[in-house]
Design an enzyme around this catalytic site. Structure first.
Site, short mmCIF file in Angstrom:
data_model
loop_
_atom_site.label_atom_id
_atom_site.label_comp_id
_atom_site.label_asym_id
_atom_site.label_seq_id
_atom_site.Cartn_x
_atom_site.Cartn_y
_atom_site.Cartn_z
N LYS A 173 44.20 33.95 40.98
CA LYS A 173 44.10 35.40 41.15
C LYS A 173 45.44 36.02 41.60
O LYS A 173 46.34 35.31 42.04
CB LYS A 173 42.98 35.70 42.15
CG LYS A 173 41.59 35.25 41.63
CD LYS A 173 40.49 35.58 42.63
CE LYS A 173 39.11 35.26 42.07
NZ LYS A 173 38.03 35.63 43.03
N TYR A 188 32.92 40.02 35.01
CA TYR A 188 32.10 40.17 36.22
C TYR A 188 30.84 41.01 35.97
O TYR A 188 30.33 41.64 36.89
CB TYR A 188 32.95 40.79 37.35
CG TYR A 188 33.93 39.81 37.96
CD1 TYR A 188 33.50 38.61 38.53
CD2 TYR A 188 35.30 40.09 38.01
CE1 TYR A 188 34.41 37.71 39.11
CE2 TYR A 188 36.21 39.19 38.59
CZ TYR A 188 35.74 38.01 39.14
OH TYR A 188 36.63 37.12 39.72
N ASN A 238 40.45 35.71 47.74
CA ASN A 238 40.12 34.28 47.80
C ASN A 238 40.80 33.43 46.73
O ASN A 238 40.32 32.36 46.36
CB ASN A 238 38.60 34.07 47.84
CG ASN A 238 37.90 34.56 46.60
OD1 ASN A 238 38.55 35.11 45.70
ND2 ASN A 238 36.60 34.38 46.52
N HIS A 254 39.38 31.66 40.88
CA HIS A 254 38.03 31.70 40.29
C HIS A 254 37.80 30.40 39.54
O HIS A 254 38.71 29.87 38.90
CB HIS A 254 37.93 32.87 39.29
CG HIS A 254 36.72 32.75 38.40
ND1 HIS A 254 35.48 33.21 38.79
CD2 HIS A 254 36.56 32.17 37.17
CE1 HIS A 254 34.61 32.94 37.81
NE2 HIS A 254 35.24 32.31 36.84
N GLU A 307 33.10 32.28 29.62
CA GLU A 307 34.37 32.76 30.17
C GLU A 307 35.56 32.26 29.33
O GLU A 307 36.52 33.00 29.11
CB GLU A 307 34.50 32.31 31.63
CG GLU A 307 33.49 33.05 32.51
CD GLU A 307 33.35 32.48 33.92
OE1 GLU A 307 34.05 31.50 34.26
OE2 GLU A 307 32.54 33.03 34.69
P1 ADP Z 1 32.69 32.88 43.19
O1 ADP Z 1 34.04 33.46 42.82
O2 ADP Z 1 32.80 31.91 44.35
O3 ADP Z 1 31.95 32.32 42.02
P2 ADP Z 1 30.98 35.28 43.14
O4 ADP Z 1 30.78 35.08 41.68
O5 ADP Z 1 29.77 35.50 44.00
O6 ADP Z 1 31.79 34.07 43.79
O7 ADP Z 1 31.93 36.53 43.38
C1 ADP Z 1 33.02 36.76 42.52
C2 ADP Z 1 34.17 37.25 43.34
O8 ADP Z 1 33.82 38.50 43.93
C3 ADP Z 1 34.56 36.36 44.52
O9 ADP Z 1 35.35 35.25 44.17
C4 ADP Z 1 35.32 37.36 45.37
O10 ADP Z 1 36.64 37.58 44.84
C5 ADP Z 1 34.51 38.64 45.17
N1 ADP Z 1 33.51 38.82 46.23
C6 ADP Z 1 32.34 38.19 46.39
N2 ADP Z 1 31.70 38.59 47.49
C7 ADP Z 1 32.48 39.57 48.04
C8 ADP Z 1 32.37 40.40 49.19
N3 ADP Z 1 31.31 40.33 50.00
N4 ADP Z 1 33.38 41.26 49.45
C9 ADP Z 1 34.45 41.34 48.64
N5 ADP Z 1 34.61 40.59 47.54
C10 ADP Z 1 33.64 39.71 47.23
#
Ligand code: ADP
Length: 167
Positions: free
Chosen positions: A27, A67, A130, A133, A144
């Protein structure tokens, strides 16, 4: 007889055990923080094979498809803004159980819940930044990969180390 022929056909044409693929995106925060090399190195050293990689300035259209399942979540707009705030490095990695193993290497969605030794556990502290992905299932990986890459961008190359990595 027909069943026997079909079974033989399926056996001959089934993909190899190490042919599973997953989609990984490094990211924008990770690129800004010069973490790309460390992240790529982890997947290489694990024994996975890189089959596609490109630097992408993701459009809102691409991100809204990627997303789609999160479109009603309160953080959705923030997420799209974050993911389009700079380039991401999109990659496809191949190998035995790569989807599940890559998720284990990445850690939990919230870095605060991610164990040290995972990418999120080692490199970040907040869910909104974070760093990486990874597809959460084989189905998501297929979707994807086809969203981010054209078929001719996936490079099939012979991995001479594969027989040292798994049976
Ligand atoms: P992952 O990336 O671990 O598969 P998700 O698909 O649930 O997780 O979420 C996609 C992305 O959305 C996360 O990697 C993060 O960047 C963002 N995200 C998820 N939850 C939150 C939150 N509570 N606040 C801000 N960003 C979030």
């Amino acid at each position: 007889m027909i069943c026997l022929v079909l079974a033989l056909f399926a056996h001959v044409f089934q993909p190899g055990r190490g042919a599973e693929r997953t989609f990984v995106a490094v990211k924008p925060d990770a690129l800004q923080r010069r973490l790309l090399g460390d992240i790529v190195r982890r997947f290489e050293r694990k024994g996975f094979r890189l089959v596609a990689m490109k630097l992408v300035q993701a459009s809102e259209d691409l991100l809204s498809e990627h997303y789609f399942a999160l479109r009603d979540r309160p953080f959705y707009n923030h997420l799209v803004k974050y993911m389009s705030s700079g380039p991401v490095v999109a990659m496809v990695w191949q190998g035995l159980d790569v989807v599940k193993t890559a998720r284990a290497m990445i850690g939990e969605t919230n870095p605060a819940d991610s164990r040290p030794g995972t990418i999120r556990g080692d490199f970040c502290i907040e869910v909104g930044k974070n760093v990486i992905h990874g597809s959460d299932s084989i189905e998501s990986a297929r979707r994807e990969i086809s969203l981010w890459f054209r078929e001719d961008e996936l490079i099939c190359w012979e991995d001479h180390a594969e027989h040292w990595i798994h049976e």
